[in-house]
Write a protein that holds these residues in place. Structure first.
Motif, short mmCIF file in Angstrom:
data_model
loop_
_atom_site.label_atom_id
_atom_site.label_comp_id
_atom_site.label_asym_id
_atom_site.label_seq_id
_atom_site.Cartn_x
_atom_site.Cartn_y
_atom_site.Cartn_z
N LYS A 101 0.83 -1.20 0.00
CA LYS A 101 0.00 0.00 0.00
C LYS A 101 0.86 1.25 0.00
CE LYS A 101 -1.84 1.16 3.91
NZ LYS A 101 -2.67 1.10 5.13
N ARG A 103 0.28 5.46 0.42
CA ARG A 103 -0.70 6.49 0.81
C ARG A 103 -0.19 7.86 0.37
NH1 ARG A 103 -4.93 6.66 4.55
NH2 ARG A 103 -5.24 8.61 5.68
N THR A 105 -1.06 12.03 0.04
CA THR A 105 -1.90 13.15 0.42
C THR A 105 -1.68 14.30 -0.56
OG1 THR A 105 -2.38 14.78 2.16
CG2 THR A 105 -0.14 13.96 2.05
N GLU A 132 -3.83 4.65 -1.75
CA GLU A 132 -4.76 5.38 -0.90
C GLU A 132 -4.48 6.86 -1.11
OE1 GLU A 132 -4.60 4.31 3.18
OE2 GLU A 132 -5.32 2.26 2.85
N ALA A 147 1.03 9.68 5.90
CA ALA A 147 1.07 9.46 4.46
C ALA A 147 2.50 9.09 4.09
CB ALA A 147 0.63 10.70 3.70
#
Length: 311
Positions: A101, A103, A105, A132, A147
């Motif tokens: 994963k 992440r 932002t 994400e 993040a």
């Protein structure tokens, strides 16, 4: 750890609540940080204080202020958080596989206006990586693993604690509703007395907001918003003039650009990451894909003329 004592019987989850209240100074602020309800924070802090037999916060109309005991426990909580974050980053850095994963932002205008095609291409190229994406004007803390990467417009270099790469330059220009006619020959410097749609105080540091204040166009504000998308949509509805990144304004057929992009309103686009993650393969390949994707989009980001859009 430092010389602060470790209160017995507290779990890391307890420390999280104490730290959130200490940082926010209020139950509402802590609830937002923790993504829980106000009553949950209230009950949890009261239960912790009862278990410890000590008051950690003084309650006042202005908010929650830590007592001397509370300050000591908050310091311990912050140190535990830092150690957990450092351990997580080291472990993540050992992972050399392009799976798992990532992440990211960023701000919503980038996601809506540019990012989605890049994300779709990346998923086709790297099906083992799950993405994400969090859109927020607030800068998430990369050190605390809120993040893995941050994609942010700005005029300042990143802090020394982060690795930052400038991936693009975002041009900005004034836009009018297609239904609004300006005096013949009027340019971006001749728009005093018009109705303006401008960023509110939460976006007051962006280059476009500085430009509007220098021109004193903010004195003609009929709408202030914390969203560039809201300003664009309000302009489409004919409410007034606004300034937008060219990639947003040029894509809207109901808006017409007033003059060329304004150099003083442009901003850099930064891709930020934590140094501990630079060897993590899934983060590296995603960062590389974003850099390549934005390099290919640079002519659009520069505000190259779009048919039917120049005014």
């Amino acid at each position: 750890m430092n010389n602060a004592t470790h209160p017995p019987g507290l779990s890391w989850d307890d420390y999280r609540f104490i730290l959130a209240v200490g940082r926010a100074g209020s139950l509402n602020g802590a609830a937002k940080r923790l993504a829980v309800s106000h009553p949950t924070v209230f009950r949890r802090i009261n239960a912790i204080e009862r278990a410890l037999g000590a008051r950690l916060f003084e309650r006042a109309r202005e908010g929650y202020a830590p007592t001397p005991t509370g300050e000591e426990v908050i310091a311990v909580a912050a140190e535990i958080e830092a150690r957990i974050g450092a351990t997580e980053r080291r472990l993540a850095g050992l992972d050399a596989r392009p799976t798992g994963k990532v992440r990211l932002t960023t701000v919503e205008p980038l996601l809506q206006g540019l990012l989605v095609p890049l994300l779709a291409k990346f998923r086709r190229d790297h099906p083992g990586i799950v993405l994400e994406v969090v859109t927020d004007n607030a800068l998430h803390d990369l050190g605390r693993r809120e993040a893995d990467l941050a994609l942010r417009p700005g005029s300042k270099p990143p802090p020394d604690s982060l690795i930052g790469r400038r991936v693009a330059r975002l041009a900005a220009a004034v836009y009018r509703p297609r239904s609004l006619r300006l005096p013949r020959g009027a340019g971006a410097d001749d728009l005093a007395g018009m109705d303006w749609l401008i960023p509110d105080g939460s976006l007051g540091d962006i280059a476009m907001a500085h430009w509007l204040r220098r021109k004193q166009y903010d004195r003609g504000a009929v709408l202030r918003a914390n969203s560039l998308l809201a300003l664009r949509d309000a302009a489409v509805e004919g409410m007034g003039l606004t300034m937008l990144p060219c990639y947003l304004g040029d894509a809207e057929r109901q808006l017409v650009r007033v003059g060329p992009p304004q150099p003083a309103a442009a901003s850099d686009l930064w891709l930020l990451s934590h140094p501990d993650l630079r060897r993590t393969e899934r983060v590296r390949v995603f960062a590389d894909a974003l850099r390549e994707g934005f390099a290919a989009l640079q002519s659009r980001l520069d505000g190259a003329s779009v048919p039917g859009q120049s005014g």
